[in-house]
Design an enzyme around this catalytic site. Structure first.
Site, PDB file in Angstrom:
ATOM      1  N   ARG A  64       0.820  -1.193   0.000  1.00 38.99           N
ATOM      2  CA  ARG A  64       0.000   0.000   0.000  1.00 38.99           C
ATOM      3  C   ARG A  64       0.867   1.262   0.000  1.00 38.99           C
ATOM      4  O   ARG A  64       0.515   2.278  -0.591  1.00 38.99           O
ATOM      5  CB  ARG A  64      -0.917  -0.003   1.231  1.00 38.99           C
ATOM      6  CG  ARG A  64      -1.988   1.045   1.240  1.00 38.99           C
ATOM      7  CD  ARG A  64      -2.877   0.856   2.466  1.00 38.99           C
ATOM      8  NE  ARG A  64      -3.614  -0.391   2.402  1.00 38.99           N
ATOM      9  CZ  ARG A  64      -4.782  -0.553   1.804  1.00 38.99           C
ATOM     10  NH1 ARG A  64      -5.339   0.467   1.184  1.00 38.99           N
ATOM     11  NH2 ARG A  64      -5.396  -1.719   1.802  1.00 38.99           N
ATOM     12  N   ASP A 139     -10.126   1.987  -5.393  1.00 37.54           N
ATOM     13  CA  ASP A 139     -10.384   1.916  -3.953  1.00 37.54           C
ATOM     14  C   ASP A 139     -10.598   0.498  -3.424  1.00 37.54           C
ATOM     15  O   ASP A 139     -11.108   0.325  -2.326  1.00 37.54           O
ATOM     16  CB  ASP A 139     -11.605   2.787  -3.611  1.00 37.54           C
ATOM     17  CG  ASP A 139     -11.722   3.062  -2.117  1.00 37.54           C
ATOM     18  OD1 ASP A 139     -10.676   3.113  -1.455  1.00 37.54           O
ATOM     19  OD2 ASP A 139     -12.849   3.227  -1.630  1.00 37.54           O
ATOM     20  N   LEU A 174     -11.990   8.905  -6.652  1.00 42.29           N
ATOM     21  CA  LEU A 174     -10.689   8.743  -7.288  1.00 42.29           C
ATOM     22  C   LEU A 174     -10.510   7.339  -7.831  1.00 42.29           C
ATOM     23  O   LEU A 174     -10.982   6.357  -7.254  1.00 42.29           O
ATOM     24  CB  LEU A 174      -9.568   9.033  -6.279  1.00 42.29           C
ATOM     25  CG  LEU A 174      -9.516  10.440  -5.687  1.00 42.29           C
ATOM     26  CD1 LEU A 174      -8.457  10.504  -4.597  1.00 42.29           C
ATOM     27  CD2 LEU A 174      -9.236  11.469  -6.776  1.00 42.29           C
ATOM     28  N   CYS A 193      -4.837  24.709   2.942  1.00 43.47           N
ATOM     29  CA  CYS A 193      -5.714  24.760   4.114  1.00 43.47           C
ATOM     30  C   CYS A 193      -5.425  25.968   5.006  1.00 43.47           C
ATOM     31  O   CYS A 193      -6.332  26.493   5.663  1.00 43.47           O
ATOM     32  CB  CYS A 193      -5.565  23.481   4.945  1.00 43.47           C
ATOM     33  SG  CYS A 193      -6.359  22.026   4.216  1.00 43.47           S
ATOM     34  N   CYS A 196      -7.162  27.359   8.581  1.00 40.46           N
ATOM     35  CA  CYS A 196      -8.545  26.871   8.702  1.00 40.46           C
ATOM     36  C   CYS A 196      -8.593  25.529   9.412  1.00 40.46           C
ATOM     37  O   CYS A 196      -7.785  24.635   9.149  1.00 40.46           O
ATOM     38  CB  CYS A 196      -9.164  26.757   7.314  1.00 40.46           C
ATOM     39  SG  CYS A 196     -10.843  26.080   7.322  1.00 40.46           S
ATOM     40  N   CYS A 203     -16.262  17.737  13.322  1.00 39.63           N
ATOM     41  CA  CYS A 203     -16.383  16.309  13.625  1.00 39.63           C
ATOM     42  C   CYS A 203     -17.147  16.082  14.925  1.00 39.63           C
ATOM     43  O   CYS A 203     -16.734  16.555  15.988  1.00 39.63           O
ATOM     44  CB  CYS A 203     -14.997  15.667  13.725  1.00 39.63           C
ATOM     45  SG  CYS A 203     -15.071  13.898  14.080  1.00 39.63           S
ATOM     46  N   CYS A 219     -14.374   7.639  14.190  1.00 44.80           N
ATOM     47  CA  CYS A 219     -15.046   8.230  13.029  1.00 44.80           C
ATOM     48  C   CYS A 219     -16.405   7.568  12.802  1.00 44.80           C
ATOM     49  O   CYS A 219     -16.525   6.337  12.797  1.00 44.80           O
ATOM     50  CB  CYS A 219     -14.159   8.061  11.797  1.00 44.80           C
ATOM     51  SG  CYS A 219     -14.908   8.627  10.261  1.00 44.80           S
ATOM     52  N   CYS A 246     -20.694   9.571   7.329  1.00 41.80           N
ATOM     53  CA  CYS A 246     -20.814  10.929   7.862  1.00 41.80           C
ATOM     54  C   CYS A 246     -20.122  11.886   6.905  1.00 41.80           C
ATOM     55  O   CYS A 246     -19.000  11.622   6.466  1.00 41.80           O
ATOM     56  CB  CYS A 246     -20.171  11.002   9.248  1.00 41.80           C
ATOM     57  SG  CYS A 246     -20.186  12.651  10.001  1.00 41.80           S
ATOM     58  N   CYS A 253     -15.881  22.031   4.643  1.00 38.66           N
ATOM     59  CA  CYS A 253     -14.714  22.594   3.947  1.00 38.66           C
ATOM     60  C   CYS A 253     -15.092  23.847   3.151  1.00 38.66           C
ATOM     61  O   CYS A 253     -15.963  23.797   2.277  1.00 38.66           O
ATOM     62  CB  CYS A 253     -14.109  21.552   3.014  1.00 38.66           C
ATOM     63  SG  CYS A 253     -12.668  22.155   2.096  1.00 38.66           S
TER      64      CYS A 253
END
Length: 384
Positions: A64, A139, A174, A193, A196, A203, A219, A246, A253
């Site tokens: 991976r 994926d 993707l 980012c 921010c 979350c 999560c 979720c 964002c």
């Protein structure tokens, strides 16, 4: 030399054209050695136990982390992205507690099925044009698509660890094509980012111990999709009416203001999955579940885990009208469902009625996890 360059340029033009024709919103190229920091980050993620019960991540960590370990012959990696941006803020549904909130990506056909066939078509055109060999991934193989997409310039991994694009926000599927063809790589994207932290603050379960680090065990997407057992009690209230995944960190964002609504009808939400009534979902047996979610990624978690999720949402709804549907599941064949039904019922019934049902159930229930739910669900009710 000029001939070689021309062949490369022509091949890239073909890839770009075929990607657009196939409905992809962005395409870029990187090298297999373009993510040198990924192995150490992945190793840290696993060492800290943040992968939870997703054992396949640890088992495939070497392949991976480095694409060439997965396929030594790869010379270039084509990364393709498809925008699935919603036409609304999915967080608004959380106010309708009698409805189930399903993650945007799962509100229509499984994106793996949508993308893989198209990637294979493009890969076939690459072979026809340049020869060599190709492999296609969406994926489902040990490929780190997000770091590769960042290296290819499609976006950057935001503080929520997902890919963020200046054109598409946080809403991108993707896929990758590994090829033996030599292609000129694109320039990597920079992190935009800044200071921010909207995604981190959004979350519900504090799943980010630090920016750019995710503890999957906290999560809601992991808890409702990957986790196979009872959802830990500390997270049940915070799950609200989220019954599959979720979107909070993605939806928060600020870059989403540049995102378009999904360009393909096949990615648009099914009307019956935008805000399904909990009462209807609680009635699903296995056959009804499989039929209703045919072609959906939700089907993969199976009926029992899904009903577990719906029962948590029912318990959080405050809607006493759901108590009847929940009571019907106290006799379900699955201990996972029975246990979740106990917790939901403890939130929906008056104290005395719940205590009476607990006393009756404990006399016959032989599954220890379900017995524990009866005894732990507001013990004052049980022992009153």
């Amino acid at each position: 030399m000029r001939t070689s360059i021309s062949k490369t340029e022509n091949l890239r033009a073909l890839i770009d054209g075929e990607a657009r024709r196939a409905g992809f919103d962005a395409v870029a190229v990187t090298r297999p050695d373009a993510i040198p920091l990924a192995p150490a980050r992945l190793a840290e993620f696993v060492a800290d136990g943040f992968h939870g019960s997703m054992g396949w991540i640890a088992e495939t960590i070497e392949r991976r982390a480095e694409p060439s370990m997965l396929w030594p012959e790869v010379r270039s990696i084509v990364v393709l992205a498809m925008n699935y941006g919603p036409d609304h803020d999915p967080r608004k549904l959380q106010a309708r507690r009698d409805r189930g909130a399903i993650s945007v990506y799962a509100q229509n056909r499984d994106y793996h099925d949508i993308m893989k066939g198209r990637l294979k078509e493009i890969a076939g055109k690459i072979v026809a044009k340049a020869g060599g060999d190709v492999k296609v991934f969406v994926d489902t193989a040990p490929v780190m698509e997000k770091p590769l997409a960042e290296a290819a310039g499609l976006g950057w991994q935001g503080k929520h660890t997902n890919l963020v694009s200046r054109q598409h926000g946080s809403w991108l599927f993707l896929g990758t094509i590994f090829t033996t063809a030599e292609l000129e790589p694109d320039t990597a994207e920079q992190d935009h980012c800044g200071s921010c932290r909207a995604c981190l603050d959004a979350c519900p379960t504090d799943a980010f111990p630090a920016p750019y680090r995710l503890d999957a065990r906290r999560c809601i997407s992991y808890l409702t999709i990957e986790s196979k057992g009872p959802i830990p009690r500390e997270f049940r209230d915070k799950i609200g009416n989220r019954i599959y995944g979720c979107d909070d960190c993605l939806a928060a964002c600020p870059w989403n203001k540049f995102a378009r609504t999904a360009s393909e009808a096949k990615l648009a939400a099914r009307a019956d999955l935008r805000e399904p009534p909990l009462a209807e979902l609680l009635s699903f047996g296995d056959a009804a579940f499989r039929s209703f979610f045919s072609g959906s990624p939700i089907k993969r978690i199976g009926r029992d885990r899904f009903i577990r999720n719906v029962l948590i949402a029912a318990g959080n709804s405050g809607d006493a009208a759901l108590a009847g549907a929940v009571r019907a599941l106290l006799g379900d064949a699955s201990p996972l469902v029975r246990g979740a039904a106990v917790w939901a019922l403890s939130r929906l019934l008056p104290d005395t009625e719940f205590a009476e049902r607990a006393a009756t159930a404990l006399a016959t229930e032989d599954d220890m996890t379900v017995r524990d739910e009866w005894l732990s669900a507001q013990p004052a009710k049980v022992h009153a």
